[in-house]
Scaffold this active site. Structure first.
Site, PDB file in Angstrom:
ATOM      1  N   GLY A 173       0.826  -1.211   0.000  1.00 25.62           N
ATOM      2  CA  GLY A 173       0.000   0.000   0.000  1.00 25.62           C
ATOM      3  C   GLY A 173       0.855   1.254   0.000  1.00 25.62           C
ATOM      4  N   ASN A 174       0.250   2.380   0.294  1.00 26.53           N
ATOM      5  CA  ASN A 174       1.016   3.626   0.400  1.00 26.53           C
ATOM      6  C   ASN A 174       0.367   4.514   1.462  1.00 26.53           C
ATOM      7  OD1 ASN A 174      -0.964   5.515  -0.885  1.00 26.53           O
ATOM      8  ND2 ASN A 174      -0.682   4.054  -2.573  1.00 26.53           N
ATOM      9  N   ARG A 175       0.967   5.695   1.660  1.00 29.58           N
ATOM     10  CA  ARG A 175       0.581   6.516   2.807  1.00 29.58           C
ATOM     11  C   ARG A 175      -0.498   7.561   2.515  1.00 29.58           C
ATOM     12  NH1 ARG A 175       4.656   9.468   4.392  1.00 29.58           N
ATOM     13  NH2 ARG A 175       6.083   8.901   2.729  1.00 29.58           N
ATOM     14  N   ALA A 179      -3.860   7.632  -4.830  1.00 28.56           N
ATOM     15  CA  ALA A 179      -2.514   7.087  -5.036  1.00 28.56           C
ATOM     16  C   ALA A 179      -2.704   5.582  -5.275  1.00 28.56           C
ATOM     17  CB  ALA A 179      -1.647   7.354  -3.816  1.00 28.56           C
TER      18      ALA A 179
END
Ligand code: PMT
Length: 397
Positions: A208-210, A274
């Site tokens: 995943g990402n932030r 994102a």
């Protein structure tokens, strides 16, 4: 001067020397068409008399939650208003509002208000810069409030610097700009992607990402307020909104399908999510055990939502992309603009402090198809959202 015609405005005055400007502010608000009700903290009445403000506003001014002969209904006032402006907003009142304290009528009405709330801070330069005050302001911005920028100059203490309350004309212009944007996206259907995607590795882990979703949610809420019919396709995040329909997804594939489905009858797509470019090729249906020193994950490409919409868009349909960069920012963003056939792209760089993932602020540059470029200062994401929608309106679709 722009109009505030028929807007119902609560002017909340707290205890600063800048309170003397509230008389001018009341007059200007009324002159620009607003109906004004004034509430004051007891401290502010030492700087300006309630009588002055009740005479100018032609309404009784409340200074206590419980008056001499009655309970002043803060809930009713909070629901009555189209906007509430706290001017001047002292460090003390900012601290109280940010933390939900409720010992004045200003705080009680603030907590009851469903309308947009604006704060025009006023304090000395060192108080203004203090991390405690800035943290409280960040909390207020994160809760969706808007801050009228402070001025710079000589302060009551004799010090020179930032912290002066904006002039009444500036405050009225700020409010008028907010309301002028009203309904300029009426009849537009907009699908917005926001947040991260989670690509499962096994039942408990993911790639995943932030991304928090804050940027996309801010755009969705602003577009809704400006009259658009908005659909928000939101990746897994703790952030949410109840202002627009939200379609919750987890993976890039789910976000792809949901966005494509809504785009068919939309005028605009704004792609603030994102999205993970790759996902694990194989998803284990059991938790992967820690057996060896290394673990190899083969990743395969996810569908590119933006690129797909770029090939599908017809007639006057518009697609707006984001580019999150760490280097060669403009060159990379321009490449994405062309490759994904965006009408314009919003560049934000992780090199800029306060920009990008999770912050309440962002710093953007909008790059157009025609090679145009407009850079904006660091602002709360709620205001960045308005700038992006202004650029959309300027396309005149
Ligand atoms: O959510 P926040 O915490 O508020 O943070 C906001 C943000 C930093 C996530 C946001 O401002 C932002 O920059 N979003 C795009 C991040 C990104 O993935 O950029 P990119 O340069 O990798 O992608 C370019 C564009 O293609 C983006 O519009 C992206 O949504 C889109 N894309 C990318 C890959 C993919 N498979 N599908 C896509 O639609």
């Amino acid at each position: 001067m722009r109009s505030l015609k028929e807007k119902r405005i609560i002017l909340a005055i707290t205890g600063s020397i800048a309170a003397y400007k509230a008389a001018f502010l009341t007059r200007l608000l009324i002159k620009s068409g607003a109906e004004v009700r004034v509430i004051m903290t007891p401290g502010s009445t030492r700087f300006i008399a309630p009588l002055t403000l009740s005479t100018l506003s032609k309404h009784k001014v409340f200074t206590e939650v419980i008056g001499e002969e009655s309970w002043n209904n803060h809930v009713e006032m909070g629901l009555w208003a189209d906007a509430m402006i706290v001017a001047p907003a002292t460090a003390n009142s900012i601290g109280k509002l940010a933390n939900g304290l409720c010992d004045t009528i200003v705080a009680a009405v603030y907590l009851s208000a469903r309308c947009p709330v604006f704060l025009a801070p006023a304090m000395d330069v060192d108080m203004w810069k203090h991390p405690a005050v800035q943290n409280n302001l960040s909390k207020l911005v994160a809760a969706g409030n808007r801050i009228v920028p402070v001025g710079r100059g000589e302060l009551a203490s004799g010090l020179v610097g930032e912290g002066r309350m904006a002039e009444p004309e500036e405050i009225v212009a700020f409010l008028a700009k907010f309301f002028a944007a009203d309904q300029d996206l009426r009849n537009k259907k907009i699908v917005i992607t926001a947040g991260p995607t989670h690509e499962p590795i096994d039942p408990v882990r993911f790639v995943g990402n932030r991304s928090s979703g804050k940027m996309g949610i801010a755009i969705a809420e602003a577009a809704h307020r400006r009259g658009a019919e908005v659909k928000l396709v939101l990746g897994p995040t703790s952030m949410d909104t109840d202002l627009v329909p939200v379609f919750k997804v987890r993976t890039a594939q789910e976000m792809f399908e949901e966005t494509i489905r809504h785009f068919v009858d939309c005028d605009v797509a704004i792609l603030a999510a994102a999205v993970a470019d790759y996902r694990p090729e194989h998803v284990s249906n059991q938790k992967i055990k820690k057996k060896s020193n290394t673990l190899r994950l083969d990743l395969i490409k996810n569908p590119d939502i933006a690129a797909e919409l770029g090939t599908r868009k017809k007639g006057e349909q518009v697609t707006i992309g984001f580019a999150l960069e760490t280097n060669d920012e403009e060159e990379n963003a321009f490449g994405k603009l062309q490759k994904k056939n965006f009408d314009f792209i919003v560049l934000n760089s992780l090199k800029e402090e306060g920009a990008g993932f999770a912050h309440d602020t962002n710093k953007i540059t909008i790059l157009g198809k025609d090679g145009s470029k407009k850079s904006y200062p660091l602002k709360p994401k709620t205001e960045v959202a308005e700038d992006i929608l202004d650029a959309l309106v300027a396309l005149q679709i």
